[in-house]
Design a protein around this motif. Structure first.
Motif, PDB file in Angstrom:
ATOM      1  N   LYS A 106      -3.302   8.498  -5.208  1.00  0.00           N
ATOM      2  CA  LYS A 106      -2.379   7.896  -4.774  1.00  0.00           C
ATOM      3  C   LYS A 106      -1.483   6.775  -5.508  1.00  0.00           C
ATOM      4  O   LYS A 106      -0.689   6.586  -4.482  1.00  0.00           O
ATOM      5  N   GLY A 107      -2.259   6.368  -6.053  1.00  0.00           N
ATOM      6  CA  GLY A 107      -1.424   4.987  -6.569  1.00  0.00           C
ATOM      7  C   GLY A 107      -1.674   3.808  -6.689  1.00  0.00           C
ATOM      8  O   GLY A 107      -0.909   2.605  -6.609  1.00  0.00           O
ATOM      9  N   PHE A 108      -2.579   3.993  -5.299  1.00  0.00           N
ATOM     10  CA  PHE A 108      -3.153   2.436  -4.532  1.00  0.00           C
ATOM     11  C   PHE A 108      -4.275   1.895  -5.212  1.00  0.00           C
ATOM     12  O   PHE A 108      -4.760   0.410  -4.988  1.00  0.00           O
ATOM     13  N   ALA A 109      -5.146   2.316  -5.963  1.00  0.00           N
ATOM     14  CA  ALA A 109      -6.522   1.668  -7.118  1.00  0.00           C
ATOM     15  C   ALA A 109      -5.830   1.962  -8.862  1.00  0.00           C
ATOM     16  O   ALA A 109      -4.952   3.281  -9.104  1.00  0.00           O
ATOM     17  N   TYR A 110      -6.775   1.571  -9.438  1.00  0.00           N
ATOM     18  CA  TYR A 110      -6.538   1.716 -10.991  1.00  0.00           C
ATOM     19  C   TYR A 110      -7.777   1.236 -11.873  1.00  0.00           C
ATOM     20  O   TYR A 110      -8.397   0.577 -11.715  1.00  0.00           O
ATOM     21  N   GLN A 111      -7.700   1.845 -12.731  1.00  0.00           N
ATOM     22  CA  GLN A 111      -9.333   1.416 -13.932  1.00  0.00           C
ATOM     23  C   GLN A 111      -8.639   1.062 -14.799  1.00  0.00           C
ATOM     24  O   GLN A 111      -7.983   0.901 -14.838  1.00  0.00           O
ATOM     25  N   SER A 134      -0.142  -5.201  -3.811  1.00  0.00           N
ATOM     26  CA  SER A 134       0.564  -5.343  -3.732  1.00  0.00           C
ATOM     27  C   SER A 134       2.119  -4.282  -3.067  1.00  0.00           C
ATOM     28  O   SER A 134       2.891  -3.482  -3.171  1.00  0.00           O
ATOM     29  N   GLN A 135       0.447  -3.078  -3.782  1.00  0.00           N
ATOM     30  CA  GLN A 135       1.214  -1.424  -3.106  1.00  0.00           C
ATOM     31  C   GLN A 135       0.622  -1.598  -1.268  1.00  0.00           C
ATOM     32  O   GLN A 135       1.421  -0.569  -0.798  1.00  0.00           O
ATOM     33  N   PHE A 136       0.257  -2.703  -0.617  1.00  0.00           N
ATOM     34  CA  PHE A 136       0.112  -2.176   0.985  1.00  0.00           C
ATOM     35  C   PHE A 136       0.760  -3.468   1.583  1.00  0.00           C
ATOM     36  O   PHE A 136       0.372  -4.394   1.335  1.00  0.00           O
ATOM     37  N   SER A 137       1.326  -3.353   2.503  1.00  0.00           N
ATOM     38  CA  SER A 137       3.086  -3.423   2.860  1.00  0.00           C
ATOM     39  C   SER A 137       2.642  -4.622   4.337  1.00  0.00           C
ATOM     40  O   SER A 137       2.649  -5.820   4.394  1.00  0.00           O
ATOM     41  N   GLU A 138       1.038  -4.333   4.924  1.00  0.00           N
ATOM     42  CA  GLU A 138       0.039  -4.637   5.927  1.00  0.00           C
ATOM     43  C   GLU A 138      -0.728  -5.629   5.275  1.00  0.00           C
ATOM     44  O   GLU A 138      -1.100  -6.139   6.811  1.00  0.00           O
ATOM     45  N   ASN A 192       0.244 -14.867   3.966  1.00  0.00           N
ATOM     46  CA  ASN A 192       0.523 -14.033   3.398  1.00  0.00           C
ATOM     47  C   ASN A 192       0.873 -13.719   1.673  1.00  0.00           C
ATOM     48  O   ASN A 192       0.301 -15.099   0.680  1.00  0.00           O
ATOM     49  N   PRO A 193       0.866 -12.166   1.818  1.00  0.00           N
ATOM     50  CA  PRO A 193      -0.307 -12.024   0.363  1.00  0.00           C
ATOM     51  C   PRO A 193       0.248 -12.347  -0.980  1.00  0.00           C
ATOM     52  O   PRO A 193      -0.441 -12.762  -1.916  1.00  0.00           O
ATOM     53  N   ASP A 194       1.728 -12.613  -0.890  1.00  0.00           N
ATOM     54  CA  ASP A 194       2.566 -13.315  -2.350  1.00  0.00           C
ATOM     55  C   ASP A 194       2.002 -14.902  -2.346  1.00  0.00           C
ATOM     56  O   ASP A 194       1.904 -15.296  -3.186  1.00  0.00           O
ATOM     57  N   ASP A 195       1.515 -15.784  -1.181  1.00  0.00           N
ATOM     58  CA  ASP A 195       0.846 -16.652  -1.426  1.00  0.00           C
ATOM     59  C   ASP A 195      -0.367 -16.594  -1.819  1.00  0.00           C
ATOM     60  O   ASP A 195      -1.350 -18.001  -2.236  1.00  0.00           O
ATOM     61  N   MET A 196      -1.283 -15.527  -2.275  1.00  0.00           N
ATOM     62  CA  MET A 196      -2.662 -15.975  -2.584  1.00  0.00           C
ATOM     63  C   MET A 196      -2.736 -16.366  -3.875  1.00  0.00           C
ATOM     64  O   MET A 196      -2.330 -15.842  -4.809  1.00  0.00           O
ATOM     65  N   LYS A 197      -4.338 -17.549  -3.798  1.00  0.00           N
ATOM     66  CA  LYS A 197      -3.859 -17.687  -5.179  1.00  0.00           C
ATOM     67  C   LYS A 197      -5.940 -18.021  -5.040  1.00  0.00           C
ATOM     68  O   LYS A 197      -6.586 -17.905  -3.966  1.00  0.00           O
ATOM     69  N   ILE A 198      -6.534 -18.076  -6.512  1.00  0.00           N
ATOM     70  CA  ILE A 198      -7.546 -17.723  -6.543  1.00  0.00           C
ATOM     71  C   ILE A 198      -8.223 -19.380  -5.397  1.00  0.00           C
ATOM     72  O   ILE A 198      -7.392 -20.396  -5.758  1.00  0.00           O
TER      73      ILE A 198
END
Length: 464
Positions: free
Chosen positions: A131-136, A147-151, A159-165
């Motif tokens: 479905k394009g939600f995962a990659y190898q 980034s593919q899951f808006s929730e 806020n996923p955009d603010d997530m840092k290591i």
């Protein structure tokens, strides 16, 4: 109606089951690389209270609790100990079940182990890839594309955009497109020893998060009622479960998320360096009873931090002894007096208070307050000889019915055969008026944590 605080919506909500004839409940279980500690059991006791409350309210509950027998910790411990992964995890799984029974925790209906679900895990990962939600990646790992899951971030309010290591982001040592992406399948590394399975992406093993998504939905379906765990599971574990499950199965996944707060020991975070790290076995070795441990762990609201102390264990045992003394006193009532004790009204008001608190997001502290207020009233009636036998039977039935929730009055805790013999020897000494021997045995039993009391109907014992 029962209200629960739903973590994902940040508010208390009426509980409306998907199917009123069968409540589906998934509770996070142990990672079996060591003995579970009292902080872990704070969660398991909360989950036990939840199930008991639902059943007390008349629901039929189907509970699943996972056993995490494959992750970084189990692999490392098995290698360090020089035993197979299966041998290590079997040992600590058996120990976990022993501890469950000691604490009078009702066993779940299913205890799936991650290693038994590799095929299903691979199938769910493949769905996410397709479905394009995962990659190898080049090292034969597979990652979820956040980034593919808006929730993403709704449960933990991030806020996923603010997530840092850092502490709040799982930094797997594998290549990935973005720091916030998380592992579904981990490509084999030499540190894994002989622990690996074949997959479409190469030799490796599942990530922790995907294990729970697969096992919960295998038994409970793509959408189920309640998912529980500690607040430390909210992010990243449960957040990741939501993302991968909803994307793979195109369904709601979970309706109600319930999380218990942390446990402190003597107002400090539990840690081995502070010397306040305890397993159930450690506490029992100090002479405390499992029933007292259960009472302490159950007595505070699950969404409040719980301060675990030895003093609270002492108080817990006294509270348990009081309720058992009430049962004994009720059993002794023989007369058939006919006085206006107003007992039916007293019982009705108590049960209303007990249930009202319990159904208000498991406010067990409020329910226990109502219980002991009621118990004091019953003791007063007994002291005044104002209860007849039939009324006493009614009161006892209510008390034992309430024990379906708290689980402390009728337990498997008992004294040893040797201690039972000592009590009989003391009774014989008293009959022979050998007071010195009687006192000696009483003192010996006291040193073992057993209190002896002589009543008109015979000798009784209780734990200190």
């Amino acid at each position: 109606m029962i209200d629960f605080y739903n973590t994902i919506n940040k508010k208390k909500e009426k509980f409306i089951p998907i199917n009123k004839d069968k409540i589906t409940l998934y509770t996070c279980g142990p990672t079996v690389y060591n003995y579970a500690h009292i902080g872990n059991f704070r969660a398991y006791i909360f989950e036990d209270l939840l199930r008991r409350t639902l059943e007390y309210a008349g629901y039929n509950v189907f509970q699943v609790m996972n056993i995490t027998d494959i992750d970084d910790k189990t692999i490392k411990r098995s290698i360090d100990d020089g035993v197979s992964l299966e041998e290590l995890t079997n040992k600590y799984t058996d120990a976990f079940f022993e501890d469950l029974d000691k604490l009078n925790i009702i066993r779940a209906h299913e205890y799936p182990r991650a290693t038994k679900f590799i095929e299903q895990i691979i199938e769910m990962i493949q769905k996410l890839v397709d479905k394009g939600f995962a990659y190898q990646t080049d090292d034969n790992s597979v990652f979820f594309r956040v980034s593919q899951f808006s929730e993403y971030g709704k449960l933990a309010n991030l806020n996923p955009d603010d997530m840092k290591i850092g502490d709040r982001v799982d930094n797997d040592e594998y290549e990935k497109e973005e720091i916030r992406d998380f592992a579904l399948w981990k490509g084999y590394k030499k540190e894994d020893g002989d622990v690996h399975w074949d997959s479409p992406w190469g030799k490796g093993r599942p990530g922790w998060h995907i294990e729970c998504s697969v096992m919960s939905t295998f038994y409970l379906g793509s959408s189920f009622d309640i998912h529980c765990g500690g607040v430390d599971n909210i992010f990243p574990h449960h957040e990741n479960e939501i993302a991968q499950s909803k994307c793979a199965l195109d369904d709601k996944f979970v309706n109600y998320w319930l999380h218990n707060e942390h446990l402190l020991v003597e107002n400090q975070k539990m840690s081995k360096s502070l010397g306040n790290f305890y397993t159930i076995r450690d506490i029992l070795d100090k002479g405390y009873k499992s029933e007292a441990i259960r009472y302490v762990l159950i007595s505070s609201h699950y969404r409040q931090k719980l301060n675990f102390t030895m003093h609270r264990l002492d108080d817990a045992q006294k509270a348990i002894n009081k309720l058992r003394e009430l049962v004994r006193r009720l059993n002794e009532v023989e007369n058939s007096i006919d006085k206006d004790s107003n007992i039916d009204e007293i019982n009705k008001n108590f049960l209303n208070d007990f249930k009202r608190n319990l159904y208000d997001d498991l406010n067990i502290s409020g329910s226990l307050g109502a219980l002991f207020t009621w118990a004091n009233k019953i003791f007063s009636l007994l002291d005044k000889n104002n209860l007849n036998k039939n009324e006493s039977k009614k009161v006892k039935a209510i008390l034992l019915d309430v024990d379906r929730i708290i689980g402390i009055i009728e337990t498997k805790d008992d004294i040893s055969e040797e201690e039972k013999k000592l009590i009989l020897l003391r009774e014989a000494a008293r009959k022979n008026k050998d007071w010195e021997e009687s006192d000696r045995i009483r003192e010996e039993l006291s040193n073992r944590g057993i209190i002896i009391e002589d009543t008109p109907t015979g000798t009784i014992w209780k734990f200190k």
